[in-house]
Design an enzyme around this catalytic site. Structure first.
Site, PDB file in Angstrom:
ATOM      1  N   LYS A   1     -23.783 -30.266  80.834  1.00 17.12           N
ATOM      2  CA  LYS A   1     -24.437 -28.955  80.853  1.00 17.12           C
ATOM      3  C   LYS A   1     -25.249 -28.829  79.575  1.00 17.12           C
ATOM      4  CE  LYS A   1     -23.300 -24.022  81.416  1.00 17.12           C
ATOM      5  NZ  LYS A   1     -22.219 -23.032  81.655  1.00 17.12           N
TER       6      LYS A   1
ATOM      7  N   SER B   1     -22.644 -19.950  85.672  1.00 17.11           N
ATOM      8  CA  SER B   1     -23.846 -20.427  85.038  1.00 17.11           C
ATOM      9  C   SER B   1     -23.970 -21.961  85.036  1.00 17.11           C
ATOM     10  CB  SER B   1     -23.895 -19.930  83.593  1.00 17.11           C
ATOM     11  OG  SER B   1     -22.822 -20.487  82.838  1.00 17.11           O
TER      12      SER B   1
ATOM     13  N   SER C   1     -17.864 -19.481  85.145  1.00 21.91           N
ATOM     14  CA  SER C   1     -19.028 -20.361  85.314  1.00 21.91           C
ATOM     15  C   SER C   1     -18.751 -21.811  85.665  1.00 21.91           C
ATOM     16  CB  SER C   1     -19.887 -20.332  84.056  1.00 21.91           C
ATOM     17  OG  SER C   1     -20.646 -19.165  84.057  1.00 21.91           O
TER      18      SER C   1
END
Ligand code: GLN
Length: 483
Positions: free
Chosen positions: A76, A151, A175
């Site tokens: 990420k 997210s 997330s």
């Protein structure tokens, strides 16, 4: 090759069926061919990946490889990666090349893993649909018109589309679990403090926790074990030893006490989603578990509590991005104030600004007691209710999200509706507990997740409980059409 799990890939690499360079080339070509429609990567590091794969192949040839040596992964874009852009999904950090690796990154590098690139995400991890990224929204591989969740939406979409066997994520209010549920993969949010936050760009420091998105619980166990553990550079990281997670995957579930919070199964839950969760509970009954109903009366307060605490911490954390110390700087500032105002005004997107304003407000003199202090008290109340529930049950189960993936744009004009998407995940972060989401069905062709929540540091048990379900079901093996 891309259909294999990490455990299978590892066996193939050790048996020299193919090399890490071949595997890495194959995945890079899939990213090239398929990611245009998904937008799951912000940066692809092909050259670095091939060099790391070649080094991993040498290590394997010398007989020094471990279970993760030569296995590709994606990070990420919230994790700092030395020499590689680390944008956090924001214009503010669009040109930021990190001079060092986050602990998560360095540990997985040391284990011999091969970074394919950095995945798309909501700006500063603020969002539930991956629509707030400066780099554009991520699309769900199951239906490109729908969101992948957020997210960590880029990480989730990349794993679901078989562009990477594993991706890292972070979970401040859901997330990891929420996008895992919406794309039909396994997501693990460990106990607060289990994984170091060093080098992970801060959103809300008392809630943020790194974890993994994989296809199976077995794969998650392998990667989590390598990234967990005490880090002297994170004062909130736990000194508790890391158990051998994959060693206990097969344990029997005979006598496991499962609690289903009645607040999770209320009228806010889509009826087909509920049916999928109930069918999963039947699988656990068949495996020897007992299922009872429990109550977490303050659960409804978790969303308002989170949306005071998280923005408060974010407003403080994000003050460093001022165009002087960190981040984007506007062109031709008239004076210092103009430089601050325009750098932040141009560098941050709308959702981030909304959080900074809310957070500044709830921390301001005169409102601190009414909002921030009260939220901290409710937070403790929520944590206490979980502690009480765990006196009677070993694991809590329920849905991860209220419904399957929604269409892009469906909730962007109404922040409150968007925030309510995290109703089943947020309380877990407020209490610092570990949570896992595993695929448990398809609703109108779209995946939904079963959430497992355990007491602090019960990751080994949760992974075992998830793994046993995956031996009895095939939802985690379903593949979106075209991938
Ligand atoms: N959706 C929540 C938010 O927008 C949680 C995000 C997260 O876990 N990073 O804050």
């Amino acid at each position: 090759m891309h259909k294999k799990t990490i455990a299978e890939l590892s066996r193939s690499l050790q048996a020299r069926e193919f090399s890490s360079v071949e595997l890495t080339r194959h995945l890079l070509s899939r990213i090239d061919a398929l990611d245009g429609g998904l937008n799951s990567f912000i940066t692809v590091t092909a050259e670095g990946a091939l060099a790391a794969a070649a080094a991993a192949d040498e290590r394997i040839a010398r007989g020094e490889g471990g279970p993760l040596t030569g296995i590709p992964l994606a990070h990420k874009d919230i994790f700092c990666t030395e020499g590689v852009r680390t944008s956090c999904g924001s214009r503010m950090l669009d040109n930021f090349v990190s001079p060092y690796d986050a602990t998560v990154v360095s540990r997985l590098k040391d284990a011999g893993m091969v970074m394919l690139g950095k995945t798309n995400m909501d700006e500063f991890a603020m969002g539930s649909s991956n629509e707030t990224s400066f780099y554009g929204p991520v699309h769900n591989p199951w239906d490109l018109k729908t969101v992948p969740g957020g997210s960590s939406g880029g990480s989730a979409a990349a794993v679901a589309a078989r562009l990477a066997p594993v991706a890292t994520g972070t979970d401040t209010g859901g997330s990891i679990r929420q996008p895992a549920a919406l794309v039909g993969i396994t997501g693990v949010k460990p106990t607060y403090g289990r994984v170091s936050r060093y080098g992970m760009i801060a959103f809300a420091s008392s809630l943020d926790q790194a974890g993994v998105l994989t296809r199976t619980a077995e794969d998650a166990a392998l990667v989590l074990e390598a990234m967990s553990g005490f880090d002297p550079r994170d004062s909130t990281s736990s000194p508790a030893p890391v158990p051998c997670y994959h060693g206990s995957l097969q344990e029997s579930l005979e006598g496991l006490r499962v609690g289903v919070p009645e607040e999770f199964m209320d009228e806010g839950l889509d009826s087909e989603n509920r049916a999928a969760v109930e069918a999963a509970l039947d699988v656990y009954r068949a495996l020897g578990a007992t299922v009872s109903t429990v109550s977490l009366p303050s659960l409804a307060l978790s969303v308002p509590t989170y949306y005071v605490v998280a923005p408060a911490e974010a407003s403080s954390n994000l003050s460093r991005f001022d165009g002087v110390r960190f981040g984007y700087r506007c062109d031709d500032p008239a004076d210092l104030l103009d430089l601050y105002q325009r750098s932040r005004g141009e560098g941050f997107g709308d959702e981030v600004k909304r959080r900074i304003m809310t957070g500044t407000y709830v921390l301001s003199a005169g409102y601190y007691d009414a909002y921030y202090l009260k939220a901290q008290k409710v937070r403790e109340l929520i944590a206490r209710e979980f502690r009480q529930a765990f006196q009677h049950v070993d694991v809590l189960m329920g849905p991860t999200t209220p419904a399957p993936a929604f269409e892009l744009g469906a909730k962007t004009t109404d922040p409150i509706t968007m925030y309510l998407n995290d109703i089943y995940t947020i309380a877990v972060n407020l209490a610092g507990l570990p949570g896992v989401s595993i695929p448990c069905g398809l609703v109108q062709g779209l995946p939904v997740g079963l959430q497992l929540i355990g007491p602090h540091f019960s990751e080994a048990r949760l992974l075992n409980v998830a793994h046993r379900y995956q031996q009895e079901s095939d939802w985690h093996q379903r593949l979106p059409v075209g991938y």
